[in-house]
Motif scaffolding. Structure first.
Motif, PDB file in Angstrom:
ATOM      1  N   SER A  27       0.844  -1.208   0.000  1.00 23.51           N
ATOM      2  CA  SER A  27       0.000   0.000   0.000  1.00 23.51           C
ATOM      3  C   SER A  27       0.878   1.257   0.000  1.00 23.51           C
ATOM      4  CB  SER A  27      -0.894   0.003   1.244  1.00 23.51           C
ATOM      5  OG  SER A  27      -1.393   1.302   1.496  1.00 23.51           O
ATOM      6  N   VAL A  29      -0.040   4.289   0.608  1.00 21.95           N
ATOM      7  CA  VAL A  29      -0.373   5.117   1.769  1.00 21.95           C
ATOM      8  C   VAL A  29       0.350   4.579   3.005  1.00 21.95           C
ATOM      9  CG1 VAL A  29      -2.257   5.822   3.305  1.00 21.95           C
ATOM     10  CG2 VAL A  29      -2.614   5.807   0.841  1.00 21.95           C
ATOM     11  N   ASP A  30       0.268   3.279   3.209  1.00 18.55           N
ATOM     12  CA  ASP A  30       0.881   2.693   4.405  1.00 18.55           C
ATOM     13  C   ASP A  30       2.389   2.787   4.362  1.00 18.55           C
ATOM     14  OD1 ASP A  30      -1.524   0.006   5.127  1.00 18.55           O
ATOM     15  OD2 ASP A  30      -1.635   2.190   5.245  1.00 18.55           O
ATOM     16  N   LYS A  32       4.084   5.190   3.087  1.00 15.88           N
ATOM     17  CA  LYS A  32       4.434   6.570   3.437  1.00 15.88           C
ATOM     18  C   LYS A  32       4.306   6.775   4.950  1.00 15.88           C
ATOM     19  CE  LYS A  32       3.800  11.365   2.117  1.00 15.88           C
ATOM     20  NZ  LYS A  32       5.126  11.729   1.632  1.00 15.88           N
ATOM     21  N   SER A 101      -3.912  -5.370   9.271  1.00 10.34           N
ATOM     22  CA  SER A 101      -5.105  -4.621   9.651  1.00 10.34           C
ATOM     23  C   SER A 101      -6.148  -5.558  10.265  1.00 10.34           C
ATOM     24  CB  SER A 101      -5.696  -3.912   8.428  1.00 10.34           C
ATOM     25  OG  SER A 101      -5.922  -4.856   7.402  1.00 10.34           O
ATOM     26  N   PRO A 123      -4.011   0.613  12.388  1.00 14.41           N
ATOM     27  CA  PRO A 123      -2.907   1.485  12.010  1.00 14.41           C
ATOM     28  C   PRO A 123      -1.829   1.514  13.091  1.00 14.41           C
ATOM     29  CG  PRO A 123      -4.771   2.802  12.757  1.00 14.41           C
ATOM     30  CD  PRO A 123      -5.209   1.372  12.774  1.00 14.41           C
TER      31      PRO A 123
ATOM     32  N   GLN B  26      -7.145   8.531  13.959  1.00 12.38           N
ATOM     33  CA  GLN B  26      -5.959   8.242  13.156  1.00 12.38           C
ATOM     34  C   GLN B  26      -5.490   9.493  12.407  1.00 12.38           C
ATOM     35  OE1 GLN B  26      -3.831   5.946  13.126  1.00 12.38           O
ATOM     36  NE2 GLN B  26      -2.706   6.375  11.243  1.00 12.38           N
ATOM     37  N   GLN B  29      -2.972  11.242  14.291  1.00 11.61           N
ATOM     38  CA  GLN B  29      -1.652  10.628  14.202  1.00 11.61           C
ATOM     39  C   GLN B  29      -0.887  11.156  12.998  1.00 11.61           C
ATOM     40  OE1 GLN B  29      -0.343   8.519  16.423  1.00 11.61           O
ATOM     41  NE2 GLN B  29      -2.194   8.459  17.661  1.00 11.61           N
ATOM     42  N   LEU B  30      -1.601  11.334  11.897  1.00 13.52           N
ATOM     43  CA  LEU B  30      -0.955  11.898  10.709  1.00 13.52           C
ATOM     44  C   LEU B  30      -0.485  13.317  10.990  1.00 13.52           C
ATOM     45  CD1 LEU B  30      -3.267  10.786   7.743  1.00 13.52           C
ATOM     46  CD2 LEU B  30      -1.320   9.585   8.738  1.00 13.52           C
ATOM     47  N   GLU B  44       0.016  15.347   1.705  1.00 13.29           N
ATOM     48  CA  GLU B  44       0.643  14.363   0.808  1.00 13.29           C
ATOM     49  C   GLU B  44       0.014  12.977   0.981  1.00 13.29           C
ATOM     50  OE1 GLU B  44       4.996  16.596   0.849  1.00 13.29           O
ATOM     51  OE2 GLU B  44       4.791  14.616   1.744  1.00 13.29           O
ATOM     52  N   VAL B  45      -0.156  12.589   2.233  1.00 10.15           N
ATOM     53  CA  VAL B  45      -0.750  11.269   2.499  1.00 10.15           C
ATOM     54  C   VAL B  45      -2.186  11.217   1.985  1.00 10.15           C
ATOM     55  CG1 VAL B  45      -1.485   9.648   4.278  1.00 10.15           C
ATOM     56  CG2 VAL B  45       0.710  10.801   4.498  1.00 10.15           C
ATOM     57  N   LEU B  48      -2.215  10.956  -1.745  1.00  5.84           N
ATOM     58  CA  LEU B  48      -1.897   9.567  -2.118  1.00  5.84           C
ATOM     59  C   LEU B  48      -3.105   8.672  -1.920  1.00  5.84           C
ATOM     60  CD1 LEU B  48       1.593   8.507  -0.693  1.00  5.84           C
ATOM     61  CD2 LEU B  48       0.796   8.322  -3.041  1.00  5.84           C
ATOM     62  N   PHE B  49      -3.786   8.885  -0.812  1.00  8.25           N
ATOM     63  CA  PHE B  49      -4.970   8.074  -0.506  1.00  8.25           C
ATOM     64  C   PHE B  49      -6.013   8.209  -1.610  1.00  8.25           C
ATOM     65  CE2 PHE B  49      -8.401   6.075   1.599  1.00  8.25           C
ATOM     66  CZ  PHE B  49      -9.509   6.888   1.453  1.00  8.25           C
ATOM     67  N   ASP B  52      -4.839   6.494  -4.796  1.00  5.31           N
ATOM     68  CA  ASP B  52      -4.826   5.041  -4.675  1.00  5.31           C
ATOM     69  C   ASP B  52      -6.236   4.480  -4.551  1.00  5.31           C
ATOM     70  OD1 ASP B  52      -3.655   2.508  -2.512  1.00  5.31           O
ATOM     71  OD2 ASP B  52      -3.065   2.797  -4.598  1.00  5.31           O
ATOM     72  N   GLN B  79     -10.503  -5.093   0.931  1.00 10.42           N
ATOM     73  CA  GLN B  79      -9.606  -5.135   2.084  1.00 10.42           C
ATOM     74  C   GLN B  79      -8.507  -4.091   1.921  1.00 10.42           C
ATOM     75  OE1 GLN B  79      -7.324  -8.742   2.485  1.00 10.42           O
ATOM     76  NE2 GLN B  79      -6.599  -8.218   4.509  1.00 10.42           N
ATOM     77  N   GLN B  80      -7.998  -3.967   0.711  1.00  8.54           N
ATOM     78  CA  GLN B  80      -6.963  -2.965   0.437  1.00  8.54           C
ATOM     79  C   GLN B  80      -7.519  -1.563   0.643  1.00  8.54           C
ATOM     80  OE1 GLN B  80      -5.859  -4.030  -3.597  1.00  8.54           O
ATOM     81  NE2 GLN B  80      -4.204  -5.337  -2.900  1.00  8.54           N
ATOM     82  N   GLY B  83      -8.022  -0.865   4.257  1.00  4.07           N
ATOM     83  CA  GLY B  83      -6.726  -0.621   4.895  1.00  4.07           C
ATOM     84  C   GLY B  83      -6.273   0.820   4.730  1.00  4.07           C
ATOM     85  N   SER B  84      -6.403   1.320   3.523  1.00  2.00           N
ATOM     86  CA  SER B  84      -6.013   2.711   3.267  1.00  2.00           C
ATOM     87  C   SER B  84      -6.900   3.682   4.046  1.00  2.00           C
ATOM     88  CB  SER B  84      -6.119   3.038   1.779  1.00  2.00           C
ATOM     89  OG  SER B  84      -5.115   2.375   1.054  1.00  2.00           O
ATOM     90  N   THR B  86      -8.353   3.135   6.839  1.00  2.00           N
ATOM     91  CA  THR B  86      -7.932   3.030   8.243  1.00  2.00           C
ATOM     92  C   THR B  86      -6.685   3.877   8.482  1.00  2.00           C
ATOM     93  OG1 THR B  86      -8.787   0.774   8.318  1.00  2.00           O
ATOM     94  CG2 THR B  86      -7.277   1.409  10.065  1.00  2.00           C
ATOM     95  N   SER B  87      -5.778   3.833   7.534  1.00  2.00           N
ATOM     96  CA  SER B  87      -4.496   4.526   7.691  1.00  2.00           C
ATOM     97  C   SER B  87      -4.619   6.038   7.726  1.00  2.00           C
ATOM     98  CB  SER B  87      -3.537   4.118   6.588  1.00  2.00           C
ATOM     99  OG  SER B  87      -3.225   2.759   6.701  1.00  2.00           O
ATOM    100  N   ARG B 101     -17.590  -5.928   2.647  1.00  2.00           N
ATOM    101  CA  ARG B 101     -16.894  -7.218   2.824  1.00  2.00           C
ATOM    102  C   ARG B 101     -17.842  -8.268   3.404  1.00  2.00           C
ATOM    103  NH1 ARG B 101     -11.257  -7.161   5.469  1.00  2.00           N
ATOM    104  NH2 ARG B 101     -11.077  -9.066   4.256  1.00  2.00           N
TER     105      ARG B 101
END
Lengths: 138, 151
Positions: A27, A29-30, A32, A101, A123, B26, B29-30, B44-45, B48-49, B52, B79-80, B83-84, B86-87, B101
């Motif tokens: 990923s 994002v992950d 980074k 995750s 995360p 979260q 956190q960023l 930037e993140v 990207l998110f 993606d 799932q991917q 995940g993003s 969540t991040s 899902r």
């Protein structure tokens, strides 16, 4: 953030600025985020997007002090990467940490039994990285 | 230009994103990872998110268009995406991804379609709001750290 600790704990001496962590995650994002988390903790970071690239790098780069890898990746999972590292006489001493995750106990146990140092749930937080690196890389 | 006013607007927009459940902790956190060495880290993140996630959503669209639905593949893509989400703390999208899902697990294609439409809407709204937020921040110029909204 939950993590699951293996019984082994290997470490290498040296100041935190010299320590090199290889981060593996498909990923963008992950990658980074984990790169930033590790750099904030003063580690040198190389981030790659697959287990295959991780093994290629490990072939050429002798000074990797820890590998932190996502579990779920296409082609080669983090578990498969962990196995390959632990099966290699040259690489087996490198601590490997798995990130995921998903909180799947059988997955976690399997990784710890295979020799993972720790299993972090995403995360991943800065506190996870600090705690982990202090323990694994001291 | 009234920089104070712009900063207040940005802070208000940010607070709204948390209050309305678009973002969760979260995202803090960023923000904590942003510093002088990476002054635009959060944007930037987030950029990207969205790049993606658009790609992943296009994959899901294609997979849903096929006559024979591959629920395993759909689940992997989702799932991917989850995940993003969540991040970066995209809370509502994360919840909707989980719902999708579950529909995959039940092989409920109509449920998948409905969930996916919701995900697309949430994605669009979040993108719009975050783009506005970062635009305000850029207009306001370098600022002190925003305070976290009261919970």
């Amino acid at each position: 953030m939950a993590s699951y600790t293996g019984s082994k704990s290997t470490g290498r001496e040296g100041s935190s600025q010299e320590l090199h962590v290889l981060a593996v995650d498909d990923s963008l994002v992950d990658r980074k985020v984990i790169t930033s988390l590790l750099r904030k903790s003063k580690y040198r970071v190389t981030a790659v997007d697959s287990g295959k690239r991780a093994l290629e790098l490990l072939d050429t780069e002798p000074n990797v002090n820890m590998i932190i890898t996502d579990y779920s990746m296409p082609e080669m999972t983090g578990y498969e990467l962990l196995k390959k590292v632990k099966e290699s006489s040259e690489l087996c001493q490198i601590p490997v940490v798995i990130m995921s995750s998903e909180n799947v106990p059988t997955r976690i146990n399997r990784c710890l039994e295979e020799g993972a140092e720790d299993f972090l749930l995403k995360p991943v937080q800065l506190s996870d990285v600090s705690r982990l690196c202090n323990r694994v890389l001291r | 230009m009234d920089y104070v006013h712009l900063r207040r607007q940005a802070a208000s927009l940010r607070k709204g994103l948390f209050d309305q459940g678009y973002l969760d902790e979260q995202f803090y956190q960023l923000e904590d990872l942003q510093d002088d060495a990476s002054p635009n880290f959060v944007e930037e993140v987030v950029t990207l998110f969205f790049r993606d996630s658009a790609r992943l959503m296009a994959n899901i669209d294609q997979a849903l268009d096929k006559c024979v639905k591959d629920f395993n593949k759909l689940d992997v893509y989702m799932q991917q995406l989850k995940g993003s989400c969540t991040s970066i703390g995209a809370s509502r999208m994360k919840t909707d991804c989980s719902a999708f899902r579950e529909c995959c697990r039940d092989e409920n294609i109509e449920g998948c379609m409905r969930s996916f439409q919701k995900i697309k809407r949430e994605h669009s709204v979040l993108r719009q709001k975050l783009e506005s937020y970062f635009q305000l921040l850029r207009q306001a110029g370098p600022v002190e750290c925003a305070t976290r909204p009261n919970k």
